[in-house]
Write a protein that holds these residues in place. Structure first.
Motif, PDB file in Angstrom:
ATOM      1  N   VAL B  32      36.715  -4.342   9.329  1.00 47.02           N
ATOM      2  CA  VAL B  32      37.435  -5.620   9.378  1.00 47.02           C
ATOM      3  C   VAL B  32      38.825  -5.423  10.007  1.00 47.02           C
ATOM      4  N   GLU B  33      39.485  -4.298   9.683  1.00 45.93           N
ATOM      5  CA  GLU B  33      40.778  -3.985  10.320  1.00 45.93           C
ATOM      6  C   GLU B  33      40.617  -3.915  11.833  1.00 45.93           C
ATOM      7  N   GLU B  34      39.529  -3.277  12.283  1.00 52.24           N
ATOM      8  CA  GLU B  34      39.265  -3.155  13.708  1.00 52.24           C
ATOM      9  C   GLU B  34      39.062  -4.538  14.323  1.00 52.24           C
ATOM     10  N   GLN B  35      38.373  -5.418  13.584  1.00 52.26           N
ATOM     11  CA  GLN B  35      38.156  -6.778  14.079  1.00 52.26           C
ATOM     12  C   GLN B  35      39.485  -7.514  14.275  1.00 52.26           C
ATOM     13  N   ILE B  36      40.406  -7.337  13.317  1.00 50.02           N
ATOM     14  CA  ILE B  36      41.717  -7.977  13.471  1.00 50.02           C
ATOM     15  C   ILE B  36      42.407  -7.430  14.718  1.00 50.02           C
ATOM     16  N   LYS B 141      47.942  -7.160   9.528  1.00 51.03           N
ATOM     17  CA  LYS B 141      47.008  -6.039   9.695  1.00 51.03           C
ATOM     18  C   LYS B 141      47.494  -4.861   8.840  1.00 51.03           C
ATOM     19  N   THR B 142      48.806  -4.624   8.858  1.00 50.28           N
ATOM     20  CA  THR B 142      49.381  -3.573   8.011  1.00 50.28           C
ATOM     21  C   THR B 142      49.149  -3.902   6.528  1.00 50.28           C
ATOM     22  N   MET B 143      49.337  -5.188   6.170  1.00 54.88           N
ATOM     23  CA  MET B 143      49.098  -5.590   4.779  1.00 54.88           C
ATOM     24  C   MET B 143      47.680  -5.223   4.342  1.00 54.88           C
ATOM     25  N   LEU B 144      46.692  -5.534   5.200  1.00 56.01           N
ATOM     26  CA  LEU B 144      45.303  -5.227   4.834  1.00 56.01           C
ATOM     27  C   LEU B 144      45.111  -3.728   4.705  1.00 56.01           C
ATOM     28  N   ARG B 206      46.243 -16.659   6.759  1.00 58.00           N
ATOM     29  CA  ARG B 206      45.187 -16.594   5.740  1.00 58.00           C
ATOM     30  C   ARG B 206      44.745 -15.152   5.495  1.00 58.00           C
ATOM     31  N   ILE B 207      44.771 -14.335   6.543  1.00 68.64           N
ATOM     32  CA  ILE B 207      44.422 -12.922   6.368  1.00 68.64           C
ATOM     33  C   ILE B 207      45.413 -12.278   5.392  1.00 68.64           C
ATOM     34  N   GLY B 208      46.693 -12.664   5.520  1.00 65.98           N
ATOM     35  CA  GLY B 208      47.705 -12.185   4.576  1.00 65.98           C
ATOM     36  C   GLY B 208      47.364 -12.593   3.149  1.00 65.98           C
ATOM     37  N   ILE B 214      43.193  -9.010  -2.526  1.00 63.32           N
ATOM     38  CA  ILE B 214      42.631  -7.677  -2.764  1.00 63.32           C
ATOM     39  C   ILE B 214      43.575  -6.874  -3.665  1.00 63.32           C
ATOM     40  N   CYS B 215      44.884  -7.012  -3.435  1.00 57.27           N
ATOM     41  CA  CYS B 215      45.859  -6.312  -4.276  1.00 57.27           C
ATOM     42  C   CYS B 215      45.753  -6.774  -5.733  1.00 57.27           C
ATOM     43  N   GLU B 216      45.512  -8.059  -5.925  1.00 53.45           N
ATOM     44  CA  GLU B 216      45.381  -8.578  -7.286  1.00 53.45           C
ATOM     45  C   GLU B 216      44.162  -7.974  -7.980  1.00 53.45           C
ATOM     46  N   TYR B 217      43.091  -7.763  -7.213  1.00 54.44           N
ATOM     47  CA  TYR B 217      41.907  -7.138  -7.820  1.00 54.44           C
ATOM     48  C   TYR B 217      42.202  -5.693  -8.202  1.00 54.44           C
ATOM     49  N   VAL B 218      43.023  -5.000  -7.373  1.00 60.45           N
ATOM     50  CA  VAL B 218      43.381  -3.605  -7.686  1.00 60.45           C
ATOM     51  C   VAL B 218      44.121  -3.571  -9.032  1.00 60.45           C
ATOM     52  N   ILE B 219      45.047  -4.535  -9.214  1.00 58.50           N
ATOM     53  CA  ILE B 219      45.818  -4.574 -10.468  1.00 58.50           C
ATOM     54  C   ILE B 219      44.890  -4.881 -11.653  1.00 58.50           C
ATOM     55  N   TYR B 220      43.972  -5.834 -11.448  1.00 58.49           N
ATOM     56  CA  TYR B 220      42.991  -6.174 -12.490  1.00 58.49           C
ATOM     57  C   TYR B 220      42.154  -4.951 -12.841  1.00 58.49           C
ATOM     58  N   LEU B 221      41.764  -4.238 -11.788  1.00 56.30           N
ATOM     59  CA  LEU B 221      40.883  -3.079 -11.962  1.00 56.30           C
ATOM     60  C   LEU B 221      41.569  -1.990 -12.785  1.00 56.30           C
TER      61      LEU B 221
END
Lengths: 244, 244
Positions: B32-36, B141-144, B206-208, B214-221
Motif C-alpha cells: 500500500v505504501e508503494e501504491q501511495i 506516506k511517512t505517517m503510514l 484521508r490516508i492520514g 492504525i495507530c489507535e489499534y496499536v494502542i488498543y492492542l
C-alpha cells in the motif's frame, strides 16, 4: 432473524448475548439513519441549530461503536463462538465500523450546511442543484434502511438488491458534479458554496458505498462467502446458485 | 515484536500462525505504501502508464485483505485466542480494512492524475499547487510508514507520535483547498483540473486519517484500551500514565 442458521446453545445466556448485541447494532443503525435524515434537512433548510444538533450527536454514534466493539471482544473471549456465531460477531465488528463512518459523513454534511448558511451573501447554487442532492440523499438513506433490514432478517436476496442500487447512486453523484462544475464556470462567485454542495454529494455517495459494504457482510454472514471486491454479476451468480 | 506481551503457546504451530498473519499485514502495508508513492509520482509526471499500473494493482491489495481476513476467522475458530492474542487478531482485522481503504485512495489519485493528463488542453493548476499536494503526500506516506513500524514493534509512544502528525496533514489540506479555490475564481477554465487536484489532496488527507486509525489499534492492542474518538490530549495522558 432465522435463528435456525445459528447454533442452538446449551447456554441460554449466550443466545441472549448474541441477540442483545445484534439488537444494539440495529439501534445504532437507526440512530445513523436519523443523522442522515437530519443532515439532509439541515442542508435543505440551512438551519444552523439543526446542524449543531447533528454534529453534537455524532459522539453518541461513536460511543455506540466503541461499546458494541467491546461487547464483541468479550463474547469472542468468553464464548469462543464457532461457525455461524463467529461469522455473526465478525460481521458485526465490520458493520459498526461502516455505521460509524456513515455517521461521520452525516456530520460532514451538517458542517457543509452550516458553512453555506454562514456565507449567504455569496452567489448560491440553485434549487435545482439542491434538489438533485436531496434526491441522492433520499436514495442512499433508503439503501441504508434496506441494508439494515437485510441484516435484521439475514436476507441475501434483499442484500443483493441494495448492492445493485449503488450504481444509481454513482450515476446521480456524477451528474451532480458535472452540473456544479458548469455552474461554477458560469459564476465563479458561487465556487465556495458550490464546493460545499459538491462535498455533501460526495459524502452521500460514500454513504451508499458503506450501505453496500453492510450488504456484503450480510452475504458473508449467511453464505460464509466473502463477496467484497466481487462484481455485481458475480454476486448475482452466487445468489442464483443458492436458489437452484 | 516484543513477544512477551503475548501468551506463550504450548502449540508451536499457533505461535507460527500468529507470526505469519502479522507478517502478511506488514507485507500488505508495504504494498500500500508503494501504491501511495506511485500514485504521487503519477500525479507529478502525469504518466498514464503509471496511473494504469496503480489502478490495476489495487486488485492485489484487495485480494490480500480478503485472504488475511479469512486467515483471522480461521484462527478465531480453531485457536479460540484469549487476551493479547485475541486483541492481536481483532487489531489485524481492523488494520487491514484501513490498509485496503488507503489502497482505494491511492487508486483514486491515479484516476485523477489520468484525468488531468487527458485534459492537458485546459488551464492547469500551477507547479506551486502541485508542490503543496506532493508535500502533503510525502507527509502522509511517512505517517503510514511509521504507523506500520509502530505496529511491527508494538510501540505505543511511536503510535502516539504518528497520531499527532495528523493535525499537520489537516492544516496542509486546508491550505491547499483555500489556494485552489482562489485559483479557480481567478481562472474558471482551470476548474476541472483544479478539482482533480483538490480530490487528490482530499484522498491524501484521508490516508492520514487511516494511518491514525492504525495507530489507535496499536494502542488498543498493547494497552487493551480503546482510544478511538479520544482527543490527542487524552491519548497523551494514557501514554504518560504508562510511563509513570
Amino acid at each position: 432473524m432465522d435463528k435456525s442458521l445459528f447454533t442452538k446453545h446449551i447456554s441460554q445466556k449466550f443466545n441472549q448475548e448474541l441477540e442483545n448485541v445484534r439488537q444494539r447494532v440495529l439501534t445504532m443503525g437507526g440512530m445513523v439513519e436519523e443523522q442522515i435524515g437530519d443532515s439532509l434537512e439541515a442542508l435543505a433548510s440551512l438551519d444552523s441549530n439543526l446542524c449543531k444538533k447533528v454534529i453534537e450527536r455524532d459522539e453518541k454514534v461513536n460511543a455506540y461503536e466503541v461499546s458494541i466493539d467491546e461487547e464483541c471482544a468479550r463474547i469472542l473471549a468468553k464464548r469462543q463462538p464457532a461457525a455461524g456465531d463467529l461469522r455473526l460477531v465478525v460481521a458485526i465488528i465490520k458493520t459498526i465500523t461502516d455505521l460509524e463512518r456513515i455517521g461521520d459523513e452525516a456530520e460532514k454534511i451538517a458542517h457543509m450546511a452550516n458553512h453555506i448558511a454562514l456565507s449567504l451573501e455569496d452567489s448560491m447554487p440553485s434549487k435545482k442543484q439542491f434538489g438533485a442532492v436531496m434526491h441522492l440523499g433520499s436514495h442512499v438513506k433508503t439503501m441504508l434502511n434496506e441494508a439494515l433490514d437485510a441484516f435484521a432478517r439475514l436476507d441475501v436476496e434483499a442484500a443483493l438488491k441494495v448492492a445493485q442500487k449503488e450504481t444509481t447512486a454513482d450515476k446521480e453523484y456524477n451528474a451532480i458534479t458535472r452540473q456544479l462544475i458548469t455552474y461554477m464556470m458560469e459564476d465563479p462567485r458561487s465556487i465556495t458554496s458550490a464546493l460545499d454542495v459538491m462535498w455533501s454529494a460526495r459524502a452521500l455517495e460514500r454513504i451508499g458505498d458503506h450501505a453496500r459494504n453492510i450488504c456484503e457482510y450480510v452475504i458473508y454472514l449467511v453464505e460464509g462467502k466473502d463477496v467484497r471486491h466481487v462484481s455485481l454479476e458475480e454476486m448475482e451468480k452466487l445468489a442464483q446458485g443458492r436458489q437452484e
